[in-house]
Design a protein around this motif. Structure first.
Motif, short mmCIF file in Angstrom:
data_model
loop_
_atom_site.label_atom_id
_atom_site.label_comp_id
_atom_site.label_asym_id
_atom_site.label_seq_id
_atom_site.Cartn_x
_atom_site.Cartn_y
_atom_site.Cartn_z
N ILE A 47 18.97 75.74 64.42
CA ILE A 47 17.57 75.41 64.11
C ILE A 47 16.61 76.35 64.83
O ILE A 47 15.56 76.72 64.31
N GLY A 48 16.98 76.77 66.04
CA GLY A 48 16.15 77.72 66.78
C GLY A 48 16.17 79.10 66.14
O GLY A 48 15.16 79.80 66.08
N LEU A 49 17.33 79.47 65.62
CA LEU A 49 17.47 80.79 64.98
C LEU A 49 16.63 80.89 63.72
O LEU A 49 16.05 81.93 63.43
N ILE A 50 16.53 79.79 62.97
CA ILE A 50 15.81 79.87 61.69
C ILE A 50 14.39 79.28 61.76
O ILE A 50 13.55 79.62 60.95
N GLY A 51 14.14 78.42 62.74
CA GLY A 51 12.89 77.66 62.69
C GLY A 51 11.82 78.01 63.70
O GLY A 51 10.66 77.66 63.51
N GLN A 65 18.17 68.08 57.76
CA GLN A 65 19.36 67.25 57.65
C GLN A 65 20.64 68.05 57.90
O GLN A 65 21.58 67.55 58.52
N TYR A 66 20.67 69.29 57.44
CA TYR A 66 21.82 70.16 57.69
C TYR A 66 22.03 70.32 59.20
O TYR A 66 23.15 70.19 59.71
N TYR A 67 20.94 70.59 59.91
CA TYR A 67 21.04 70.82 61.36
C TYR A 67 21.53 69.57 62.09
O TYR A 67 22.47 69.63 62.89
N VAL A 68 20.90 68.44 61.81
CA VAL A 68 21.25 67.21 62.54
C VAL A 68 22.69 66.80 62.24
O VAL A 68 23.45 66.42 63.13
N LYS A 69 23.08 66.93 60.97
CA LYS A 69 24.44 66.55 60.57
C LYS A 69 25.49 67.43 61.25
O LYS A 69 26.52 66.95 61.72
N ASN A 70 25.24 68.73 61.32
CA ASN A 70 26.24 69.67 61.83
C ASN A 70 26.20 69.88 63.35
O ASN A 70 27.21 70.25 63.95
N PHE A 71 25.05 69.65 63.96
CA PHE A 71 24.92 69.96 65.39
C PHE A 71 24.72 68.71 66.26
O PHE A 71 24.81 68.82 67.49
N LYS A 87 17.83 58.64 69.20
CA LYS A 87 18.82 57.55 69.27
C LYS A 87 19.94 57.72 68.25
O LYS A 87 21.07 57.32 68.48
N ASP A 88 19.58 58.30 67.09
CA ASP A 88 20.57 58.39 66.00
C ASP A 88 20.14 59.48 65.01
O ASP A 88 19.15 60.18 65.24
N PHE A 89 20.86 59.59 63.92
CA PHE A 89 20.61 60.61 62.90
C PHE A 89 19.16 60.57 62.40
O PHE A 89 18.46 61.58 62.37
N GLU A 90 18.71 59.38 62.01
CA GLU A 90 17.37 59.26 61.42
C GLU A 90 16.29 59.58 62.44
O GLU A 90 15.28 60.21 62.13
N ASP A 91 16.50 59.16 63.69
CA ASP A 91 15.53 59.43 64.75
C ASP A 91 15.41 60.94 64.98
O ASP A 91 14.31 61.48 65.14
N ALA A 92 16.55 61.65 64.98
CA ALA A 92 16.53 63.11 65.17
C ALA A 92 15.80 63.79 64.02
O ALA A 92 14.99 64.71 64.22
N CYS A 93 16.06 63.34 62.79
CA CYS A 93 15.37 63.91 61.61
C CYS A 93 13.87 63.66 61.69
O CYS A 93 13.06 64.55 61.39
N THR A 94 13.48 62.47 62.11
CA THR A 94 12.06 62.13 62.24
C THR A 94 11.37 63.04 63.25
O THR A 94 10.25 63.53 63.01
N MET A 95 12.03 63.27 64.37
CA MET A 95 11.47 64.17 65.39
C MET A 95 11.25 65.57 64.83
O MET A 95 10.19 66.18 65.04
N LEU A 96 12.24 66.09 64.12
CA LEU A 96 12.13 67.45 63.58
C LEU A 96 11.06 67.54 62.50
O LEU A 96 10.37 68.56 62.38
N ARG A 97 10.89 66.48 61.72
CA ARG A 97 9.81 66.47 60.72
C ARG A 97 8.45 66.57 61.42
O ARG A 97 7.54 67.25 60.93
#
Length: 196
Positions: free
Chosen positions: A163-167, A142-148, A91-101
């Motif tokens: 994120i796919g390239l590094i993760g 946070q870098y990924y979500v902010k920039n992409f 839904k938003d920045f925090e939701d995307a970060c939570t998913m990636l965590r």
């Protein structure tokens, strides 16, 4: 090759996804885009590919009465599935970060279903790809979500981006499925539908 088989048919792709549209162009499948958005809600008891099958078929329902004899409608849905839970789009920045965590350091399934609908038949197929994430740091997330800004991506990431390239350490199954469409299923199903 499909272009010749499809010459008497009209393919309607009901998807606003630029990735899916690019796949159709790369497959050399002539198509038109028609969007008829639906609320992507599914019954709680559905699991894994049952969810994507249901949603792909739900997206087709809005078109069924209007399809002509020579038209083939293609609808699709993709989810990220982790610990028996479906992850949709953040839904938003925090939701995307939570998913990636949640995805960090674990494997998850990317499940896609594709529904082929004509005026007299419907066929749904699905494909699952297992994706393995290495541990990714909070700074990297946070870098990924902010920039992409991956807000239109299931699970909050795109495998073809940074994120796919590094993760991502490895995958089992179709890479294109993780990008957004199991292209091999689309190609061979269209071929079978029109040659039988």
């Amino acid at each position: 090759m499909l272009k010749e088989i499809l010459k008497d048919h009209e393919i309607i792709l009901a998807s606003g996804s630029p990735r899916r549209q690019k796949f159709f162009k790369d497959l050399d499948i002539p198509f038109t885009i028609t969007l008829n958005p639906v609320e992507e809600i599914f019954p709680d008891h559905l699991k894994a590919e049952e969810i994507t099958d249901f949603l792909a078929e739900l997206k087709a329902e809005a078109f069924q009465d209007s399809l002509k004899q020579n038209q083939i409608l293609i609808t699709s849905d993709t989810i990220v599935y982790l610990d028996n839970l479906a992850m949709g789009k953040p839904k938003d920045f925090e939701d995307a970060c939570t998913m990636l965590r949640k995805l960090s350091g674990k494997s998850h399934d990317v499940i896609s279903s594709v529904t082929f609908t004509t005026s007299d038949l419907q066929k749904t197929l699905n494909h699952t790809t297992k994706v393995y994430f290495k541990n990714i740091s909070e700074e990297e997330i946070q870098y990924y979500v902010k920039n992409f800004e991956p807000y239109d991506k299931a699970g909050g990431y795109a495998i073809q981006e940074w994120i796919g390239l590094i993760g991502i350490e490895k995958i089992e199954g179709s890479y294109n499925n993780v990008v957004g469409l199991p292209t091999h299923l689309v190609y061979f199903t269209l071929k079978d539908l029109l040659q039988n």
